[in-house]
Write a protein that holds these residues in place. Structure first.
Motif, PDB file in Angstrom:
ATOM      1  N   GLY A  34       3.189   7.091  -8.768  1.00 19.46           N
ATOM      2  CA  GLY A  34       1.914   7.101  -9.554  1.00 19.46           C
ATOM      3  C   GLY A  34       1.385   5.881  -9.718  1.00 19.46           C
ATOM      4  N   ASN A  35       2.359   4.764 -10.087  1.00 20.36           N
ATOM      5  CA  ASN A  35       1.982   3.400 -10.379  1.00 20.36           C
ATOM      6  C   ASN A  35       2.254   2.330  -9.309  1.00 20.36           C
ATOM      7  OD1 ASN A  35       0.845   3.705 -13.050  1.00 20.36           O
ATOM      8  ND2 ASN A  35       2.889   4.428 -13.738  1.00 20.36           N
TER       9      ASN A  35
ATOM     10  N   THR B  47       0.859  -1.207  -0.040  1.00 15.14           N
ATOM     11  CA  THR B  47      -0.086   0.029   0.266  1.00 15.14           C
ATOM     12  C   THR B  47       0.861   1.111  -0.054  1.00 15.14           C
ATOM     13  OG1 THR B  47      -0.227  -0.331   2.299  1.00 15.14           O
ATOM     14  CG2 THR B  47      -1.680  -1.046   1.259  1.00 15.14           C
ATOM     15  N   PHE B  48       1.221   1.676  -1.091  1.00 11.79           N
ATOM     16  CA  PHE B  48       2.039   3.028  -1.397  1.00 11.79           C
ATOM     17  C   PHE B  48       1.197   4.173  -1.127  1.00 11.79           C
ATOM     18  CE2 PHE B  48       4.514  -0.142  -3.671  1.00 11.79           C
ATOM     19  CZ  PHE B  48       5.990   0.080  -3.078  1.00 11.79           C
ATOM     20  N   ASN B  49       1.779   5.106  -0.789  1.00 10.05           N
ATOM     21  CA  ASN B  49       1.169   6.512  -0.747  1.00 10.05           C
ATOM     22  C   ASN B  49       1.464   7.314  -2.062  1.00 10.05           C
ATOM     23  OD1 ASN B  49       0.395   8.985  -0.065  1.00 10.05           O
ATOM     24  ND2 ASN B  49       1.720   9.362   1.237  1.00 10.05           N
ATOM     25  N   THR B  50       0.683   7.296  -2.840  1.00 11.75           N
ATOM     26  CA  THR B  50       0.966   7.884  -4.190  1.00 11.75           C
ATOM     27  C   THR B  50       1.300   9.144  -4.208  1.00 11.75           C
ATOM     28  OG1 THR B  50      -1.292   7.567  -4.726  1.00 11.75           O
ATOM     29  CG2 THR B  50       0.078   5.623  -5.372  1.00 11.75           C
TER      30      THR B  50
ATOM     31  N   ASN C 200       6.092   5.073   2.372  1.00 10.32           N
ATOM     32  CA  ASN C 200       6.564   4.302   1.148  1.00 10.32           C
ATOM     33  C   ASN C 200       8.085   3.555   1.407  1.00 10.32           C
ATOM     34  OD1 ASN C 200       4.539   5.128  -0.696  1.00 10.32           O
ATOM     35  ND2 ASN C 200       5.462   7.059  -0.918  1.00 10.32           N
ATOM     36  N   GLN C 201       8.681   4.040   2.269  1.00 11.38           N
ATOM     37  CA  GLN C 201       9.881   3.438   2.630  1.00 11.38           C
ATOM     38  C   GLN C 201       9.484   2.096   3.375  1.00 11.38           C
ATOM     39  OE1 GLN C 201      13.779   4.537   3.063  1.00 11.38           O
ATOM     40  NE2 GLN C 201      12.731   5.137   1.217  1.00 11.38           N
TER      41      GLN C 201
END
Length: 756
Positions: free
Chosen positions: A707-708, A636-639, A648-649
C-alpha cells in the motif's frame, strides 16, 4: 618487424600442428589406384575422357527458347529476365545455374511421388512449374556421352594395352545401349588422382594463353570433376601457381554475380540445402554489414546466424568461387604469407567472400590466424577465431576420460592464446602509430569481459573452468596494459623514461566501445551488463595513471577528460538498467517487438565487480545521489497486487541489485580505502554516503507494505541471484557490512538494523 615476423611464422606452424584438420593421411591413399596410374598413365587418360565429356555452357538464348515454348503451351508470359532478376537463375563463372532451394522446389512438381509424397501445397507453384523446363535443359546439358571411337583413341594414346572394358569393369564408365559411354558411379579414381588430373587439365585447357576466359573454363572443369586438388603446387611449376592465384583474384574482382552485393542475402537463402525447407515466397530480410570494419562484420555475422545458421555458408552454386578463394589462400606464399588473402578479406565489399575467408581461417587454415595480427583491423579476429579452434586428436590421449583430454586441450589453446597476445603487445609497443591499436585492444577486452561474466549454472563444472580461463586471460591483458611502454627503438636521443602504451590507446579504446554494435535482446530480458561495467571500470583505472609529463604525453589534456567521461558511460549503463520500462526483443531477423522490460536474475559476477573504485569515482563527479534518485523515481509497484505479482517481483529485483552494488562497494572500499589508487579520490566521503544509503534502503525495504510501495527484499523470494561460485545473498552482505561499520564508525549506531 623481421624478428616479429619470425615469431608469427613460428606461431603459424604451431597452429597448423595443433589445430589444422588432417586431410593428407597416408591411410587414405588407395595403393591399387596409384599403381594403376603408374602402370597405365591413368590420370592422363581420365583427364582426356573428362574433357571429352565436359559440356559447353547453355546460353541465355537456349533458356529463353524453352521458356518461350512453355509460354506457348500454357498461355503464360514468363521470361529469362523475370527469373534471373528474382535470383532463380544465376550466371556464375560463365555458366547458368538454378540455386539449390529453387531446385528442390521444382523437384516437388517434377516428381511429387518422391519429393512431395504428402501432397503439400508447392510454394509459388506457377513460377516453379515454369522453371521445370529450364532445370531439365540444364540437367540434360550435363548428361554427356562419349562415343566408342573417341574413347578408344584416348586410351590408345596413353596406354595401348588397355581398352574400354577396364573402365566399365571399374565402374568409371557405363556402357549405354547405343554403344556410347557415360560417367559411372565410381568416383574414387577421380578423388585419388585429383591433383594429377587437375594439373593435366590446366595444361590441356590453358595452354599458353592463360586468359581469364580459359581460367573460367578450367574452374568449370574442376567443378565437373568434383574433386578439389589440394596439392597442386607439387605438380605445377611455381610461376604457374602464381598465375593461378593471380587469375583467381581477377575472377573474384570481375565476376558479375559477386559484384551484385545487394543480392547476397537473397542468394544465400535461395542456395541453401533442400533439407532447410526454405520457402521461396518468404521475404528476404534487409541485413546491414559493416564491410569496412571486420570485427563489426564478424559480430554482425555471428548475430544474424542465430536466426540463419547457414548464412553465406552453403552456396552450392558457387563451387567455382570456393575453389578460386581456396587457390588464393593455398598459394599465398612468400615473405608475406597470406597477404593476398588478407587484402582480399579487407578490401572486398562482398559479404560472402568475407564470410568464406573467415570460415576457412577458422575451420581449414588455422595457420592464418597469427598473420591476422599483422593488420590492425584483423587483429581481433585472431582471438575470436582462436576461441573456436579444436585440438587435433593426435595431441590427445586415446581411451582416457573426456575431461582429462579437455584439460589438455585447454592447456594447448592457452599456449597459443598467450603467444598470440605476446605478439600483439610487441606489435603495439613498436608501432609507428600505437594509437591505431586502441580498437583491437577494445575488441579483445570486450570479448574477454563477455566470456568472463558468462556463466551457465546448468553446466556448473565446465562453466567454472571456462570462466576461470577467460578471467585469467582478461586479467593478463589488463595487467600488460598497465605496465607496457613504447619501445622507441629509433628514438634519438634515447628516452630516459618511455611512455605508457595505455596513454596512446585509451582514447581509441573508449571511442571504440561506444561505436561497437549492440544488438537487440532476443527474449525481452534485461540483464545488468556486468561485462561492460567491469571493462569500463578497468579503463577508468587505466585513465587515472600519471600522465602529467607534457614531454611524454603531449595528449594529456585529452587523457585528463577520460575519468569523467568513462564514469558517465558507466552511469548511463546503470541508469538504463534501473529506469528502463520497455525493451525491444528480436524474434527473428528484423522482427523487432517492443514489450515491457523484465530484468533477469542471472546477474553473474556482481560480487567481483570493483564497485568500490567505481563509486569513489562516482562520488567525485556527484553521480551516486543522482543514480539513487533515478532508481527510486523509476520504482512502480502494483499496489493492488501482492508480493508475488510479476511487476512487484520485478521492482523488488531492481532494489535488490542496487542494494547489492552498494554493499559490495562499501565492503570493498572499507577494506582498501588506504590503497594508493584512492589517493586522489574521495574515499571517506564515499563511505559516508554509502553508509547512509545502505541504512536507508535496508530499513525501508525489509517488510512488505505494498500500500505504501514497499517490499521486503531480504526474503527467500527475493534471492533472485544465480547460485554460482561468487553469489552472496543480501542479508549475508548486509551482516558483513554492518560488522565493518560497527568496527570502524561510532556515530548512528543502529544504521544497519536488519529485521526480517
Amino acid at each position: 618487424m623481421n624478428y616479429i615476423s619470425t615469431k608469427i611464422a613460428a606461431l603459424s606452424n604451431k597452429f597448423a600442428s595443433y589445430c589444422k584438420p588432417q586431410t593428407h593421411l597416408d591411410k587414405n591413399i588407395d595403393t591399387e589406384i596409384m599403381g594403376d596410374d603408374l602402370q597405365y598413365n591413368l590420370s592422363a587418360i581420365l583427364t582426356d575422357i573428362l574433357l571429352a565429356l565436359f559440356a559447353p555452357s547453355v546460353t541465355e538464348a537456349n533458356i529463353q527458347a524453352v521458356i518461350d515454348q512453355y509460354n506457348t503451351d500454357n498461355n503464360t508470359t514468363y521470361s529469362f529476365s523475370y527469373f534471373y532478376h528474382k535470383g532463380w537463375i544465376r550466371y556464375i563463372n560463365g555458366k547458368y545455374v538454378v540455386p539449390a532451394a529453387v531446385r528442390s522446389n521444382i523437384w516437388k512438381v517434377e516428381k511429387p511421388d518422391v519429393f512431395n509424397r504428402h501432397g503439400n501445397p508447392v510454394d509459388m507453384e506457377a513460377d516453379t512449374r515454369a522453371m521445370l523446363p529450364v532445370l531439365i535443359l540444364l540437367r540434360e546439358n550435363e548428361d554427356t556421352l562419349i562415343d566408342a571411337a573417341t574413347l578408344t583413341t584416348i586410351i590408345q594414346r596413353y596406354s595401348p594395352e588397355l581398352n574400354a572394358d577396364f573402365f566399365t569393369r571399374k565402374n568409371i564408365l557405363n556402357l549405354k545401349p547405343d554403344g556410347s559411354y557415360q560417367l559411372g558411379n565410381q568416383k574414387d579414381y577421380f578423388w585419388q588422382l585429383r591433383n594429377r588430373i587437375a594439373a593435366n587439365g590446366w595444361r590441356k585447357i590453358m595452354g599458353n594463353s592463360e586468359t581469364l576466359d580459359d581460367f573460367r573454363k578450367y574452374l568449370r572443369f574442376l567443378d565437373f570433376v568434383e574433386a578439389y586438388p589440394d596439392q597442386l603446387e607439387t605438380y605445377l611449376p611455381h610461376y604457374t601457381i602464381e598465375k593461378i592465384k593471380e587469375l583467381s583474384l581477377q575472377l573474384l574482382n570481375e565476376e558479375t554475380d559477386l559484384r551484385e552485393v545487394e543480392n547476397e542475402v537473397r542468394n544465400s537463402r535461395l542456395d541453401e540445402d533442400h533439407t532447410k525447407h526454405v520457402k521461396l515466397s518468404d521475404p528476404v530480410p534487409t541485413l546491414t554489414f559493416a564491410t569496412d570494419d571486420l570485427y563489426t562484420f564478424a559480430k554482425q555475422l555471428q548475430h544474424y546466424r542465430v536466426f540463419d545458421d547457414n548464412l553465406f555458408l552453403l552456396n552450392y552454386s558457387r563451387n567455382a568461387h570456393h575453389i578460386a578463394i581456396k587457390f588464393i589462400v593455398d598459394f599465398d606464399f612468400g615473405d608475406k604469407r597470406f597477404s593476398t588473402a588478407i587484402e582480399l578479406l579487407k578490401e572486398t565489399a562482398n559479404p560472402y567472400i568475407k564470410a568464406f575467408i573467415i570460415w576457412l581461417a577458422e575451420h581449414t587454415y588455422p595457420e592464418m590466424l597469427p598473420y591476422f595480427l599483422t593488420n590492425v583491423e584483423l587483429a581481433p579476429l585472431s582471438f575470436m577465431l582462436l576461441d573456436e579452434q579444436k585440438v587435433n586428436d593426435r595431441w590427445l590421449q586415446q581411451g582416457v576420460n573426456f575431461n582429462d583430454n579437455l584439460v589438455k586441450s585447454d592447456r594447448i589453446l592457452d599456449e597459443l592464446w598467450n603467444e598470440t597476445l605476446d605478439i600483439l603487445m610487441e606489435l603495439a609497443t613498436t608501432a609507428p602509430h600505437p594509437d591505431e591499436y586502441g580498437k583491437p585492444f577494445a575488441a579483445l577486452l570486450k570479448e574477454l569481459a563477455h566470456q568472463t561474466f558468462y556463466f551457465n549454472p546448468s553446466n556448473y563444472h565446465r562453466s567454472t573452468q571456462l570462466h576461470q580461463r577467460s578471467k585469467d586471460r582478461y586479467d593478463r591483458v589488463l595487467t600488460a596494459l598497465k605496465s607496457a611502454r613504447l619501445a622507441l627503438k629509433n628514438h634519438f636521443p634515447k628516452a630516459r623514461v618511455k611512455p605508457l602504451l595505455s596513454a596512446f590507446i585509451l582514447p581509441g579504446m573508449v571511442d571504440s566501445l561506444e561505436e561497437f554494435p549492440e544488438f537487440p535482446w532476443r527474449n525481452g530480458m534485461l540483464p545488468l551488463d556486468n561485462d561492460q561495467i567491469d571493462l569500463k571500470i578497468e579503463l577508468l583505472r587505466l585513465s587515472r595513471a600519471d600522465f602529467s609529463d607534457d614531454a611524454l604525453y603531449p595528449q594529456n589534456a585529452l587523457l585528463n577528460t577520460l575519468p569523467e567521461r568513462i564514469s558517465h558511460d558507466i552511469y548511463a549503463i546503470l541508469n538504463t538498467y534501473f529506469t528502463r520500462t520497455d525493451i525491444e526483443a528480436e524474434r527473428g531477423i528484423n522482427e523487432i517487438e517492443s514489450m515491457p522490460v523484465k530484468r533477469t536474475s542471472s546477474n553473474f559476477g556482481i560480487e567481483i565487480l570493483d564497485v568500490a573504485y567505481l563509486l569513489a569515482n562516482f562520488e567525485q563527479f556527484n553521480l551516486i545521489g543522482q543514480l539513487t534518485g533515478e532508481m527510486k523515481k523509476g520504482l512502480t509497484f502494483n499496489t493492488a497486487g501482492n508480493a508475488y505479482d510479476d511487476q512487484n517481483q520485478e521492482q523488488s529485483q531492481k532494489i535488490s541489485v542496487f542494494l547489492k552494488l552498494l554493499l559490495v562497494g562499501y565492503i570493498g572500499l572499507s577494506e582498501r580505502k588506504e590503497k594508493r589508487e584512492y589517493d586522489n579520490l574521495p574515499a571517506k566521503e564515499t563511505l559516508k554516503e554509502l553508509q547512509e544509503l545502505i541504512g536507508d534502503l535496508a530499513l525501508t525495504y525489509n517488510t512488505d507494505d505494498l500500500g505504501n510501495s514497499l517490499m521486503d527484499v531480504f526474503t527467500f523470494r527475493s534471492y533472485l541471484f544465480t547460485r554460482d561460485l561468487y553469489s552472496q545473498e543480501l542479508d549475508a552482505l548486509l551482516y558483513q557490512a554492518r560488522s565493518i561499520r560497527n568496527r570502524q564508525v561510532t556515530d548512528r549506531a543502529g544504521i544497519f538494523i536488519f529485521e526480517g
